[in-house]
Design a protein around this motif. Structure first.
Motif, short mmCIF file in Angstrom:
data_model
loop_
_atom_site.label_atom_id
_atom_site.label_comp_id
_atom_site.label_asym_id
_atom_site.label_seq_id
_atom_site.Cartn_x
_atom_site.Cartn_y
_atom_site.Cartn_z
N ARG A 56 14.68 41.42 45.83
CA ARG A 56 14.07 40.18 46.30
C ARG A 56 12.62 40.37 46.75
O ARG A 56 12.25 41.40 47.31
CB ARG A 56 14.89 39.55 47.42
CG ARG A 56 15.07 40.39 48.66
CD ARG A 56 15.78 39.61 49.76
NE ARG A 56 17.04 39.02 49.29
CZ ARG A 56 17.57 37.90 49.80
NH1 ARG A 56 16.97 37.26 50.78
NH2 ARG A 56 18.70 37.43 49.32
N GLY A 57 11.81 39.36 46.45
CA GLY A 57 10.41 39.41 46.85
C GLY A 57 9.47 39.91 45.79
O GLY A 57 8.28 40.12 46.05
N ARG A 58 9.96 40.08 44.56
CA ARG A 58 9.10 40.61 43.50
C ARG A 58 9.70 40.27 42.13
O ARG A 58 10.87 39.92 42.01
CB ARG A 58 8.93 42.12 43.63
CG ARG A 58 10.17 42.92 43.27
CD ARG A 58 10.23 44.23 44.00
NE ARG A 58 10.62 44.00 45.37
CZ ARG A 58 10.30 44.82 46.37
NH1 ARG A 58 9.58 45.89 46.16
NH2 ARG A 58 10.70 44.57 47.60
N ASN A 63 12.56 34.99 47.03
CA ASN A 63 12.43 35.61 48.34
C ASN A 63 12.97 34.65 49.38
O ASN A 63 13.29 33.50 49.08
CB ASN A 63 10.97 35.97 48.62
CG ASN A 63 10.83 37.12 49.61
OD1 ASN A 63 11.82 37.65 50.11
ND2 ASN A 63 9.61 37.50 49.90
N TYR A 67 15.07 38.77 56.10
CA TYR A 67 15.23 39.99 55.30
C TYR A 67 15.96 41.03 56.13
O TYR A 67 15.69 41.21 57.33
CB TYR A 67 13.87 40.57 54.87
CG TYR A 67 14.03 41.88 54.14
CD1 TYR A 67 14.33 41.89 52.79
CD2 TYR A 67 13.96 43.10 54.81
CE1 TYR A 67 14.53 43.08 52.10
CE2 TYR A 67 14.16 44.30 54.14
CZ TYR A 67 14.44 44.29 52.80
OH TYR A 67 14.65 45.47 52.13
N THR A 178 5.50 44.14 50.66
CA THR A 178 6.97 44.21 50.68
C THR A 178 7.45 45.53 51.27
O THR A 178 8.61 45.62 51.72
CB THR A 178 7.55 44.07 49.26
OG1 THR A 178 7.15 45.18 48.45
CG2 THR A 178 7.08 42.79 48.59
#
Length: 259
Positions: A56-58, A63, A67, A178
């Motif tokens: 997640r996040g890329r 995202n 987290y 990240t």
């Protein structure tokens, strides 16, 4: 083929699916995306179905504001469900931490860990973290990556020079924000790996002969703790053998999964 699944919090987790045969889910490390394992997957695709997830996040994944290691484990579980119950799970670096934590919570048929940086005899994230976080906060992403490569990952000057000369450097620099939250997770982990002593999944530990000491220490501790683990040394390789020696890595993976 590009696909995605929904994680428990609704975040879409994207992955690239290629090949045919028994499944292998790949969980990449920090400062990267699933395609970092594409060379290896292409070598395995004639025998295995490879699922290269973007954490997640890329990349292909979404995202969320929240987290934690729990969300990473949920994301892996979602991709494993899509891949099928007999699929093997591979985790590299921080992705190895996520993969082992996931395998502690859900059944995994076989597990492959490539140098997960668990803190064993002391913190693996030192004072350089604050300098790294400050550089990211000031949008000095190139400087942040240099701090991370030199002072956190402990790459040599030659390795850093080679990395900076490649297109991969700028791609990694863009992902430096990240890494902040992932380093915070590593800093919060308890020392040691005794909590994994009841794991039942057969496990292959990949370890480069030219890697950093903290990777040696962590892999040795896992080899002593995990009941069904054995280690294979990647000769003359460090922490990125999937890039520099994909044929070697693919051979070790295939031999283990097929055994």
């Amino acid at each position: 083929m590009e696909r995605s699944v929904g994680s428990v919090d609704g975040t879409r987790i994207g992955y690239l699916e290629l090949g045919s045969g028994p499944g292998i889910v790949f969980v990449h490390g920090s400062l990267g995306v699933g395609d970092a394992w594409l060379q290896v997957a292409n070598l395995l695709a004639d025998r295995f179905t490879c699922y290269l997830m973007d954490r997640r996040g890329r990349g292909r994944s979404g995202n969320a504001e929240r987290y934690s290691l729990d969300t990473e484990c949920a994301d892996i579980a979602a991709v494993l469900e899509a891949a099928g119950p007999t699929s093997a799970l591979l985790g590299h670096s921080y992705g190895g931490i996520c993969a082992l934590e996931a395998a502690r919570r859900i059944r995994v048929s076989k597990l492959i860990l490539y140098e997960p940086p668990f803190p064993i005899d002391g913190p693996t994230v030192g004072d350089a973290f604050e300098r790294y976080r400050a550089a990211v906060a000031n949008n000095q992403l190139d400087e942040a990556l240099l701090i991370g490569a030199r002072d956190l990952v402990k790459l040599t000057d030659v390795q850093i020079k080679e990395w900076r000369a490649s297109p991969a450097w700028q791609l990694a620099a863009a992902l430096t924000p990240t890494w902040v939250r992932e380093l915070e997770v590593i800093r919060s982990l308890p020392l040691g790996v005794e909590r994994f002593s009841q794991m039942s999944s057969p496990t292959l530990l990949l370890l480069g002969t030219a890697t950093a000491r903290h990777h040696e220490v962590a892999s040795a501790a896992l080899a002593e703790t995990l009941p069904s683990a054995h280690t294979r040394r990647l000769v003359d390789q460090g922490h990125q053998a999937q890039v520099f020696a994909p044929t070697l890595v693919a051979r070790e993976i295939a031999g283990f999964v097929e055994s």
